[in-house]
Design an enzyme around this catalytic site. Structure first.
Site, PDB file in Angstrom:
ATOM      1  CG  HIS A 193      31.478  45.160  26.631  1.00  0.00           C
ATOM      2  ND1 HIS A 193      31.026  43.861  26.608  1.00  0.00           N
ATOM      3  CD2 HIS A 193      30.650  45.831  27.492  1.00  0.00           C
ATOM      4  CE1 HIS A 193      29.976  43.745  27.413  1.00  0.00           C
ATOM      5  NE2 HIS A 193      29.728  44.921  27.954  1.00  0.00           N
TER       6      HIS A 193
ATOM      7  CG  HIS B 140      37.272  40.914  27.473  1.00  0.00           C
ATOM      8  ND1 HIS B 140      37.170  39.901  26.543  1.00  0.00           N
ATOM      9  CD2 HIS B 140      36.028  41.444  27.581  1.00  0.00           C
ATOM     10  CE1 HIS B 140      35.929  39.836  26.100  1.00  0.00           C
ATOM     11  NE2 HIS B 140      35.213  40.758  26.714  1.00  0.00           N
TER      12      HIS B 140
END
Length: 398
Positions: free
Chosen positions: A167, A214
């Site tokens: 991302h 993350h």
């Protein structure tokens, strides 16, 4: 330095960021200011790839008393409390900017309404960056943040490894490649474009922390890798673009090279959606690249951006209506193509390999997943760059 990297790789900074933004596990709704407990992997945790080997947790009921529920990819249930809905919806929306729904709308929009050359550069950069990021995940095999203490808001991507954040890579690549490709073609303040690119990429990066997908190091690493790739590829932009448009070998290489990369994707001990996602990206890029070549060879309709080169404030209501009409017609065709090709390709593969329609394991096999994803999304890319422009010309939207 090793200590700093260890801290950035741990789950604690992610959990603290979530608490600061008003996101708490259901057991911490009191919300003290102390550090979240690290927790262990044995408390029904949703710990990314580690959860692949866990039995499914109990089902969840409807949210009560303001408590929301999330579920991991293997049925791992987790309840959480949102105390700041501004951050909740901001980061949920920002996370969507790194998903398929954004790519399948924004990149074609640029091609149909802004500039072909800008779109070509963005799609090529996006394909390269995403392939490197996806492969790096399955080579490094770094786990995602632990839950607890982290609250995980997403289900599907928790089945993948974490480093680097694709991302973050995609957001950095798309926003800054758009800035670089347009800054010398369109009259807008460079500072404004730089701020917009920075804000866009930062929001997507922070959303990966907020959703618990993350660590800080994953996000920083993804953004830095993307920035380095942009710097390395930028000097070759014009040469790559020229080859894509003029080389007689372009259509063949655009199909063969991505297919070879997909069939030789790093093997894992269990199923991960990264191979399918990578095939989707490379397939869309391949179909679009063939479309670019055909458009250049056979003089397909080209969109003019002269109205925008004088500055965005001069956009009239008529131009805005044409832009919206192009977009909605194009998206309808793209989505129709995707749905049609999914059905046709999957039915063909089911007939060829003799598996039932509901056999999920069969659909995850290499010989099924790669052609299914690649043919479907290469058709989408081709449709967006060839079929849709022809339809726009037919409807008088040029």
């Amino acid at each position: 330095m090793a200590r700093l990297l260890g801290t950035l790789r741990s789950s604690q900074p992610v959990a603290r960021f979530q608490r600061c933004c008003g996101l708490f596990p259901a057991g911490e709704e009191g919300g003290g200011g102390g550090d979240p407990a690290e927790g262990t992997r044995d408390r029904g945790a949703c710990n990314g790839v580690g959860a692949q080997r866990r039995p499914a947790a109990a089902g969840r009921g409807p949210p009560r008393n303001g408590v929301r529920g999330g579920r991991g990819p293997q049925g791992c249930a987790q309840k959480y409390i949102v105390k700041n809905y501004f951050y909740y919806y901001l980061f949920k929306f920002s996370a969507a900017l790194g998903e398929e729904i954004f790519y399948i709308t924004f990149l074609p929009f640029i091609y149909w309404n802004i500039d072909h050359s800008v779109s070509r550069r963005m799609i090529i950069i996006w394909s390269i960056v995403m392939y490197i990021g996806q492969v790096s995940k399955d080579i490094l095999k770094w786990p995602r943040p632990l839950s607890p203490p982290v609250v995980k808001l997403e289900m599907r991507t928790d089945a993948e490894y974490g480093m680097p954040s694709t991302h973050a890579m995609a957001a950095t690549a798309i926003s800054f490649s758009f800035l670089i490709a347009t800054m010398n073609q369109y009259k807008y303040p460079f500072e404004l474009g730089l701020v917009a690119a920075f804000v866009f990429s930062t929001l997507v990066c922070l959303s990966r922390l907020y959703t618990g997908m993350h660590t800080v190091l994953d996000v920083i690493g993804g953004a830095l890798i993307s920035a380095v790739l942009l710097m390395l590829l930028y000097p070759a932009w014009d040469m790559i673009d020229h080859l894509l448009l003029t080389s007689p070998f372009c259509p063949l290489l655009s199909i063969v090279v991505p297919l070879v990369l997909c069939y030789n994707y790093p093997k894992l001990d269990y199923y991960s959606p990264t191979r399918g996602d990578t095939t989707t990206i490379l397939g869309a890029g391949a179909g679009a690249t063939v479309g670019f070549w055909l458009n250049n060879q056979y003089a397909a309709p080209a969109y003019t951006s002269k109205n925008l080169q004088l500055g965005f404030p001069l956009i009239t209501s008529k131009i805005a209506m044409v832009v919206l009409a192009r977009f909605f017609v194009g998206i309808f065709v793209v989505l129709l193509t995707r749905q049609l090709m999914k059905s046709v390709v999957l039915a063909t593969l089911r007939y060829w390999y003799k598996f039932p329609i509901g056999d999920l394991e069969a659909r995850r096999r290499l010989e099924v997943e790669v052609p299914y994803k690649f043919i479907t999304y290469s058709s989408v890319g081709f449709s967006a760059t060839v079929i849709v422009p022809l339809l726009h010309e037919l409807l008088g939207l040029m």
